[in-house]
Every structure is written in C-alpha cells, then in structure tokens.
Design a protein around this motif. Structure first.
Motif, PDB file in Angstrom:
ATOM      1  N   UNK A   1     -15.791  18.897  88.633  1.00  0.00           N
ATOM      2  CA  UNK A   1     -16.433  20.070  87.899  1.00  0.00           C
ATOM      3  C   UNK A   1     -16.477  21.224  88.594  1.00  0.00           C
ATOM      4  N   UNK A   2     -16.745  21.140  89.935  1.00  0.00           N
ATOM      5  CA  UNK A   2     -17.077  22.511  90.777  1.00  0.00           C
ATOM      6  C   UNK A   2     -15.607  23.320  90.821  1.00  0.00           C
ATOM      7  N   UNK A   3     -14.596  22.545  90.953  1.00  0.00           N
ATOM      8  CA  UNK A   3     -13.121  23.028  90.738  1.00  0.00           C
ATOM      9  C   UNK A   3     -12.755  24.100  89.422  1.00  0.00           C
TER      10      UNK A   3
ATOM     11  N   UNK B   1     -16.086  30.281  85.737  1.00  0.00           N
ATOM     12  CA  UNK B   1     -17.337  31.033  85.545  1.00  0.00           C
ATOM     13  C   UNK B   1     -17.647  32.181  86.534  1.00  0.00           C
ATOM     14  N   UNK B   2     -18.086  33.124  86.238  1.00  0.00           N
ATOM     15  CA  UNK B   2     -18.157  34.417  86.934  1.00  0.00           C
ATOM     16  C   UNK B   2     -19.360  34.111  87.982  1.00  0.00           C
ATOM     17  N   UNK B   3     -19.053  34.468  89.197  1.00  0.00           N
ATOM     18  CA  UNK B   3     -20.155  34.351  90.159  1.00  0.00           C
ATOM     19  C   UNK B   3     -20.426  32.916  90.684  1.00  0.00           C
ATOM     20  N   UNK B   4     -19.684  32.045  90.078  1.00  0.00           N
ATOM     21  CA  UNK B   4     -19.954  30.368  90.599  1.00  0.00           C
ATOM     22  C   UNK B   4     -20.058  30.267  91.862  1.00  0.00           C
ATOM     23  N   UNK B   5     -18.919  30.797  92.552  1.00  0.00           N
ATOM     24  CA  UNK B   5     -18.966  30.813  93.972  1.00  0.00           C
ATOM     25  C   UNK B   5     -19.696  31.139  94.633  1.00  0.00           C
TER      26      UNK B   5
ATOM     27  N   UNK C   1     -21.881  28.471  77.957  1.00  0.00           N
ATOM     28  CA  UNK C   1     -22.981  29.003  78.311  1.00  0.00           C
ATOM     29  C   UNK C   1     -24.010  28.330  78.909  1.00  0.00           C
ATOM     30  N   UNK C   2     -23.788  27.019  78.968  1.00  0.00           N
ATOM     31  CA  UNK C   2     -24.702  26.122  79.629  1.00  0.00           C
ATOM     32  C   UNK C   2     -24.461  26.282  81.209  1.00  0.00           C
ATOM     33  N   UNK C   3     -23.068  26.294  81.429  1.00  0.00           N
ATOM     34  CA  UNK C   3     -23.195  26.453  83.031  1.00  0.00           C
ATOM     35  C   UNK C   3     -23.394  27.911  83.361  1.00  0.00           C
TER      36      UNK C   3
ATOM     37  N   UNK D   1     -26.755  31.847  86.531  1.00  0.00           N
ATOM     38  CA  UNK D   1     -27.472  33.015  86.479  1.00  0.00           C
ATOM     39  C   UNK D   1     -28.778  32.717  87.076  1.00  0.00           C
ATOM     40  N   UNK D   2     -29.190  31.501  86.933  1.00  0.00           N
ATOM     41  CA  UNK D   2     -30.792  31.164  87.473  1.00  0.00           C
ATOM     42  C   UNK D   2     -30.600  30.922  88.993  1.00  0.00           C
TER      43      UNK D   2
END
Length: 452
Positions: free
Chosen positions: A374-376, A382-386, A412-414, A419-420
């Motif tokens: 999932x992380x990969x 997803x923007x800014x996930x890193x 949008x869930x992830x 975002x949080x």
C-alpha cells in the motif's frame, strides 16, 4: 555542505557551568555541599531551570544586553532553587557558606560566559565558525543587513551576494534572478537565506521556505518598518535595531520536541506494558489459541521512519492465510476470526505495538503504518504522502480519531488521512498527543463504525 559544530557550543557551555558548580561544592570544605544528593539536585536543577530560562539560547547576533538579562534570570532562579533545597530537604539544618557559595558560583558563571562569548566572536573574526548567506531582493532594509554582515565580522557571516528580479539594480554582488538562487544555494553550500518582504511575493516566500526546509537551510525574512510578525515567524534583532523575522521550524525539526516525545513514549509504554499488557497478553493468548491454529502474535514488515522497514506486532485477528501482506481488511472479511473481530472493534489487537514503541520503531501517536504494498502505491499516487515518513508511525493518530481509519475504498479516503497526518506533523505538541490518546480511549469504549 560543511559539517556544523555550533550545536556543540551550547553543550560545551553547559558542561563548563556544571563543572563550576561541582568545583565550588568541593572547595568549600563543608560536608553539606559534597553529599551525593546535593550534587545531583543542584546539577539537575541547573539543567532544568536553564531550559525554562533559555539560558543557553544565545546566537551569534545576540546582544550583550540580552546576555546580561539571561544571566540575571538564570542566577536568580538558581538561587531560589539553592535555598529551596535547604528549606525543604534539610529543614532545621544550619548550613554555613551559603552566601559565599552563591557569590562564587555567580562570579565564575558570569566570567566564563562573557569570556566564552568573547573568544567565540574573536574566533569568528578569523573566518571560522561562519555562516554563508545570500539575500533575495534589494531594498533599503536588505542593504542595511548586508552592511552589518560586512562590517561586523565577529558575527561570523560571510555575505556571498544577492538575487533580485528588479530590472535596474546595482551590479555589484548581483548573482542573478531569484529563480536561479536555488541552484546557487546548493552548489555553494549557503547556510542562511534572507528574503526581502517588500520585493518577494507570498508565493515566492512559500516556495523558498519549502525548499529550505527540504534542504536543511535557514530562512529569515527582512521586513519593512511597518511589517508585523505572524504566528509562523519570530522576531530577532541584529545589532541595535535591525529586525529580522525568522521562519519557525516545524515541531519535529526541533531536538527538544523529539526528546519530549520520546520520553513520553517510553514512560507511557512502560505503564501500559506493566499495568495492562502484563495480564491482557496471557488472557488473549488463550482465547486466540483456543479458537484457531497459529501464533498469538502476528508479525508484519511495515514502512517506518524515513521509509525504513520494521516488524510490526499485533494480536492475530485472522485465520492464518497467505494474503495478509497484500489484501487490506474489508467489511465482513471471512479471514477475520470471531475473537479477532472483537479485538479489531476494540483496537485491542494493537496493544503489542507498545513493544514497538519501547524498541523505538514506533510512537504512541503518529501516522498509522501501512502495508509495504500500500505504501509503495500511495507514495506514487497521493500528493504529500511521502511527508508522513518524516516521523515515526504511531499506534493511533489524528486521522484515526477523526474517522479516517479502516479500508481505503476511494482515493479521497487516503487523501483525507494524509491531510490529517500532515496537519499533525506540522502542529505537533504534547497536548495534542494527549488529546488524541484520550479520544482513542473514548472511541474504544464507544466503538467505531470502520473498526473491522
């Protein structure tokens, strides 16, 4: 970039001051001053009080008047602590040489403080312990600070030039347009970037700040005379009247924040392991073993701090299967056992992760660690996930107590979860951690809709 040794200067001053405290204690020929608990108390009080008075928060631009104020404040607080020791712990004991002790301590601390600052500034006049700086923009305020850099060598700044988008500016020291400054900063190893608020637009300031944060540079803003500070900056004064706004660091860029969070993690985890996990583990071990075959503890490799991997522990809530590392848990998932459903609904399956916290691979509060597959995927999509990877993953987090947990059905869930998580990283405080923990406990008893 060159190695920086300035961070060790404060530690050196602290060690020197503690040495003074101990030397004076042993030189008075009074048994009350050489007892172990007095030495431990007085040293500990000095360290703790210095954190509150910010006694060692002295920078290359700090004025002599500011240093005098810090000395008076620290010595006053220390004197109160000194007398408190004999009032609380040695009540009724008449102790000689108290005035002599404080006079000697104060005299030597003041002497070594000013002598150390003098030596450091003298050292910087020879081009040592310097900071390479550039200026973005050109106006009266920037020219004043450039003059300060050039004229006051004891501050230890090496001015390399400025960038400006103005069509007509003096050619001396002009290095190019602002958009070209990023490459120059990296190539020349620039330490600090001074930005003119009168020339640079807000979007450019944000771009520079983001670049500096990513590349471990310091950004400072040069305001107009009527420019006001905001919550993201703190005023600093160079010389007598030159005001500069320093962009505040993110909470986890401060070593104090990391220490506070780590100490809290250790204390809280030990409490949970001793008073909860010690009796919960054997009880759940039996229930899990009775219902289905397999280990009571489920181990899974997950992504942690800065993308590193660690083994995450959980109470096993599923039948042993070969898809645990690939498929996320869905509603009415037939892999989940009856006991496992209860564990997941109450979040009891996460309790072994307090061992991960003690080992240092996780934190009590932080972004939840996802499966590596999932992380990969999310890192790319997803923007800014890193940015979540800048801190240790947590047992619970702001996203989880805000309703963003469970299966990721839509993008949008992830995105909401990320975002949080980013809000948590940028606004962390110990109070926020405590609030999230309290809300987590409340949700355990209330039950959550997506806890499956």
């Amino acid at each position: 970039m060159k190695k920086r040794y300035s961070k060790y200067i404060r530690a050196l001053f602290l060690v020197l001051d503690l040495l003074v405290l101990n030397v004076i204690s042993f030189s008075l020929n009074d048994n009350e001053y050489v007892k172990l608990y007095f030495i431990v108390y007085i040293c500990a009080f000095w360290v703790v009080s210095s954190l509150f008075t910010r006694f060692y928060k002295i920078y290359r631009y700090t004025s002599i008047y500011k240093i005098i104020g810090l000395l008076l404040t620290q010595l006053l607080v220390f004197s109160i602590g000194f007398f408190a020791y004999f009032s609380i712990f040695r009540e009724g004991i008449v102790v000689n040489n108290q005035a002599k002790y404080l006079v000697l301590i104060s005299s030597l601390i003041v002497f070594f403080k000013f002598f150390g600052v003098y030596l450091l500034r003298k050292y910087r006049t020879f081009g040592k312990n310097y900071r390479k700086v550039i200026v973005l923009g050109d106006d009266n305020s920037t020219r004043k600070i450039v003059d300060l850099f050039n004229n006051e060598k004891e501050l230890g700044y090496i001015y390399c030039g400025f960038f400006s988008d103005k069509e007509s500016v003096p050619s001396a020291n002009l290095l190019g347009q602002i958009e070209n400054s990023f490459d120059y900063i990296l190539k020349k190893g620039i330490d600090e970037i001074y930005c003119s608020l009168s020339e640079l637009e807000e979007t450019t300031i944000k771009k520079v700040t983001k670049f500096a944060s990513k590349n471990n540079r310091i950004v400072k803003l040069i305001p107009n005379a009527n420019e006001l500070s905001n919550k993201n900056t703190v005023s600093e004064y160079y010389g007598d009247s030159m005001r500069v706004l320093k962009v505040k660091k993110m909470p986890f860029e401060l070593i104090e924040s990391k220490i506070v969070k780590r100490v809290f993690d250790i204390v809280f985890s030990i409490f949970v392991c001793v008073f909860i996990l010690s009796w919960l583990y054997p009880l759940l071990f039996l229930l899990i073993k009775i219902e289905s075959r397999g280990p009571a503890i489920f181990k899974q490799t997950r992504e942690g701090l800065h993308g590193g991997e660690f083994v995450c522990y959980k109470f096993r809530s599923m039948y042993v299967n070969g898809s645990s590392d690939e498929r996320q848990t869905k509603e009415n998932d037939n892999r989940v056992t009856y006991v496992g459903a209860i564990l997941r609904r109450t979040s009891l399956d996460e309790f072994p992760q307090f061992l991960n916290v003690l080992f240092g691979s996780m934190s009590v509060v932080g972004p939840r660690p996802h499966m590596n597959t999932q992380s990969d995927k999310f890192t790319v999509e997803v923007t800014n996930y890193i940015k979540r990877k800048e801190v240790k993953p947590g047992i619970t987090g702001l996203a989880q107590v805000s309703g963003y947990r469970g299966e990721v059905k839509e993008k949008r869930d992830i995105e909401n979860r990320v975002r949080m998580d980013i809000f948590y990283i940028e606004n962390w405080s110990l109070a926020l951690d405590l609030k999230i923990i309290v809300k987590t406990v409340f949700n355990i008893f209330k039950g959550e809709e997506k806890a499956y």
